[in-house]
Design an enzyme around this catalytic site. Structure first.
Site, PDB file in Angstrom:
ATOM      1  N   GLU A 130      24.121  35.444  36.851  1.00  0.00           N
ATOM      2  CA  GLU A 130      25.498  35.442  37.359  1.00  0.00           C
ATOM      3  C   GLU A 130      26.254  34.221  36.839  1.00  0.00           C
ATOM      4  OE1 GLU A 130      28.892  36.499  38.750  1.00  0.00           O
ATOM      5  OE2 GLU A 130      27.157  37.833  38.667  1.00  0.00           O
ATOM      6  N   TRP A 131      26.366  34.161  35.487  1.00  0.00           N
ATOM      7  CA  TRP A 131      27.176  33.160  34.806  1.00  0.00           C
ATOM      8  C   TRP A 131      26.848  31.735  35.261  1.00  0.00           C
ATOM      9  CZ3 TRP A 131      28.256  35.692  30.777  1.00  0.00           C
ATOM     10  CH2 TRP A 131      28.590  37.046  30.842  1.00  0.00           C
ATOM     11  N   HIS A 157      32.458  41.167  26.785  1.00  0.00           N
ATOM     12  CA  HIS A 157      32.271  40.659  28.139  1.00  0.00           C
ATOM     13  C   HIS A 157      31.912  39.180  28.037  1.00  0.00           C
ATOM     14  CE1 HIS A 157      31.381  42.072  32.454  1.00  0.00           C
ATOM     15  NE2 HIS A 157      31.348  40.751  32.470  1.00  0.00           N
ATOM     16  N   GLN A 177      24.216  39.164  30.736  1.00  0.00           N
ATOM     17  CA  GLN A 177      23.679  39.039  32.087  1.00  0.00           C
ATOM     18  C   GLN A 177      22.340  39.742  32.275  1.00  0.00           C
ATOM     19  OE1 GLN A 177      27.757  40.022  33.915  1.00  0.00           O
ATOM     20  NE2 GLN A 177      26.800  38.745  35.470  1.00  0.00           N
ATOM     21  N   ASN A 221      36.717  42.856  28.911  1.00  0.00           N
ATOM     22  CA  ASN A 221      36.482  42.750  30.338  1.00  0.00           C
ATOM     23  C   ASN A 221      37.079  41.431  30.827  1.00  0.00           C
ATOM     24  OD1 ASN A 221      34.824  43.523  32.936  1.00  0.00           O
ATOM     25  ND2 ASN A 221      34.413  41.355  32.573  1.00  0.00           N
ATOM     26  N   GLU A 222      38.040  41.527  31.732  1.00  0.00           N
ATOM     27  CA  GLU A 222      38.609  40.379  32.424  1.00  0.00           C
ATOM     28  C   GLU A 222      39.050  39.255  31.488  1.00  0.00           C
ATOM     29  OE1 GLU A 222      36.180  41.007  36.619  1.00  0.00           O
ATOM     30  OE2 GLU A 222      35.795  39.199  35.443  1.00  0.00           O
ATOM     31  N   ARG A 259      28.344  51.864  32.804  1.00  0.00           N
ATOM     32  CA  ARG A 259      29.214  50.958  32.050  1.00  0.00           C
ATOM     33  C   ARG A 259      28.394  49.739  31.621  1.00  0.00           C
ATOM     34  NH1 ARG A 259      32.795  46.519  34.058  1.00  0.00           N
ATOM     35  NH2 ARG A 259      34.020  45.935  32.219  1.00  0.00           N
ATOM     36  N   TRP A 302      29.329  47.182  40.937  1.00  0.00           N
ATOM     37  CA  TRP A 302      28.781  46.019  40.243  1.00  0.00           C
ATOM     38  C   TRP A 302      27.777  45.343  41.174  1.00  0.00           C
ATOM     39  CZ3 TRP A 302      28.947  44.143  35.381  1.00  0.00           C
ATOM     40  CH2 TRP A 302      28.298  42.914  35.199  1.00  0.00           C
ATOM     41  N   GLU A 318      34.701  47.547  38.343  1.00  0.00           N
ATOM     42  CA  GLU A 318      33.790  46.657  39.058  1.00  0.00           C
ATOM     43  C   GLU A 318      34.260  46.499  40.494  1.00  0.00           C
ATOM     44  OE1 GLU A 318      32.886  42.806  37.432  1.00  0.00           O
ATOM     45  OE2 GLU A 318      32.791  43.581  35.373  1.00  0.00           O
TER      46      GLU A 318
END
Length: 446
Positions: free
Chosen positions: A408-409, A127, A26, A171-172, A83, A401, A355
């Site tokens: 943003e993806w 991530h 990102q 992450n997630e 982070r 965050w 986040e």
């Protein structure tokens, strides 16, 4: 700071730490620099129609070249923790085979810069940016990827495990599985809900293997995982809504928490999912089920569950974010208290809010960005964290965050979460009012 903020700040204590967060794809850019190999997000963003504004992360915030400036901006916020994630394909271009020393050197220099500013590094290993070389061998559907990930984790721990405050494996993983393989919204763009189920297991397996590999290095860093979580609340008291809310919570929160802390998948999810292609080997659950030093919790919204057609929508009394998400801070309090009650007896460790943030349509006016709405958002969610702490939940830190606006993806550069506004044409960073508020907040907290 007003009187309400001062009273709230006193509830956290001096041992509580404050930070900001980012991720590699990102912000870094430098997509072809320093021997970096392509990741699945490079492939995905260069596929027409995948990103809302047709952009890529090739340059992003150019952090790869501007990391010294960015660390200075982090220090200006007075935070004690940062982070960030490591780009796997930057340090191992194929995801297997030779390591890329130039890539590791970049992160070593970043760690040096953070240390100069007395900012503790919190590293995330994954991530969402799997090396494309591994995707060509089946990606996370291939069980071998879990073992490649463990080897990668071991190498990072060997090099940086005593220079970081914490290392998170994933992450997630819910997003990796369900958005990457379930509905194809994220890279690698697969649409197969049954495949997503198997991917989720391989992600958890890779977490367990990586934890063991890093423990063997006897690192000083705390080791854990970061999960995106939410409460699931029925829209009505109907039996159908209540049952559907229980199912939503089971397939999202419990599906990842139960294997880690209880050593098994939740039965309600197993009963309702298509298990025809789901493969779990004999020792898998024991590998996944091992102690953590910390749990990272990412929270943005609640699930509001309605079985009516069309489904009922929440009142959204505090409004919606630029992502279209309901602002619902009490959901963070309820989530934290809920997982404490369910998992405290199963080894739930200290919790970091890894986040929490919000996207709004920020604009520069007279060289300033006035984002009182973001300040209100953060204040309300910190109040929710304070209430959870008062209820006995062991929460030790909070990361906003994100440090700055970024890629943003699948939304590209259309959504702004940052404390710093980024002009993508000039790469200028402008502190928003929320950045100044957060700085003053941290000073008050001590």
């Amino acid at each position: 700071m007003n009187a309400t903020d001062l009273a709230l700040a006193k509830q956290f204590g001096e041992s509580f730490f404050w930070g900001v967060a980012t991720s590699a794809y990102q912000i870094e850019g430098g997509a072809a620099d320093g021997g970096r190999g392509p990741s699945i997000w490079d492939t995905f963003t260069h596929t027409p129609g995948k990103i809302l504004d047709s952009s890529t992360g090739d340059v992003a915030c150019d952090h790869y070249h501007r990391y010294v400036e960015d660390v200075s901006h982090i220090a200006d916020l007075q935070v004690s923790a940062y982070r960030f994630s490591i780009s796997w394909s930057r340090v191992q271009p194929l995801g297997y085979g030779a390591w890329n020393e130039e890539g590791f050197d970049f992160y070593s220099r970043l760690l040096d810069e953070l240390a100069k500013k007395n900012i503790l590094a919190h590293i995330t290993l994954y991530h969402w940016d799997l090396p494309q070389g591994l995707q060509e061998q089946g990606g996370w559907l291939n069980r071998d990827t879990a073992h490649h990930f463990a080897a990668y984790a071991k190498e990072v721990a060997r090099r940086f495990g005593d220079r970081a405050a914490s290392i998170a494996t994933h992450n997630e993983p819910w997003c990796t599985a369900n958005l990457g393989y379930g509905n194809g919204q994220f890279a690698p763009g697969v649409v197969d809900t049954v495949a997503a189920l198997q991917v989720s297991h391989h992600l958890l397996l890779s977490h367990g293997l990586a934890m063991s590999a890093m423990r063997d290095q006897h690192v000083s860093a705390k080791l854990g995982i970061v999960l995106n979580q939410w409460t699931a609340e029925p829209a009505t008291n109907s039996a159908a809504d209540i049952a559907e809310a229980q199912w939503e919570y089971a397939r999202s929160v419990q599906w990842f928490m139960d294997p880690i802390f209880k050593g098994s998948y939740p039965q309600i999810a197993l009963d309702r999912m298509d298990m025809s292609r789901f493969q779990v080997e004999a020792d898998d659950m024991a590998i996944i089920h091992q102690p953590l030093d910390f749990l990272g919790v990412n929270y943005y919204f609640r699930a509001y569950v309605s079985t009516e057609n069309p489904p009922r929508k929440p009142e959204a009394k505090l409004g919606l974010t630029d992502m279209g998400w309901e602002i619902y801070p009490q959901g963070l309090r309820d989530l934290l208290i809920g997982i404490h009650k369910e998992y405290a007896a199963h080894g739930l460790p200290e919790i970091y809010i890894t986040e929490n943030g919000v996207a709004f349509a920020d604009k520069v006016e007279d060289s300033r960005v006035h984002d009182q709405n973001r300040i209100n958002f953060v204040r309300a969610h910190l109040n929710a964290v304070a209430e959870a702490k008062t209820a006995g939940v062991n929460i030790q830190g909070y990361f906003y965050w994100s440090l700055m606006d970024n890629f943003e993806w699948n939304s590209g550069y259309l959504r702004r979460f940052g404390l710093y506004y980024v002009d993508y044409l000039t790469q200028q960073r402008i502190p928003k009012d929320s950045a100044l508020w957060y700085r003053d907040w941290i000073r008050v907290c001590g």
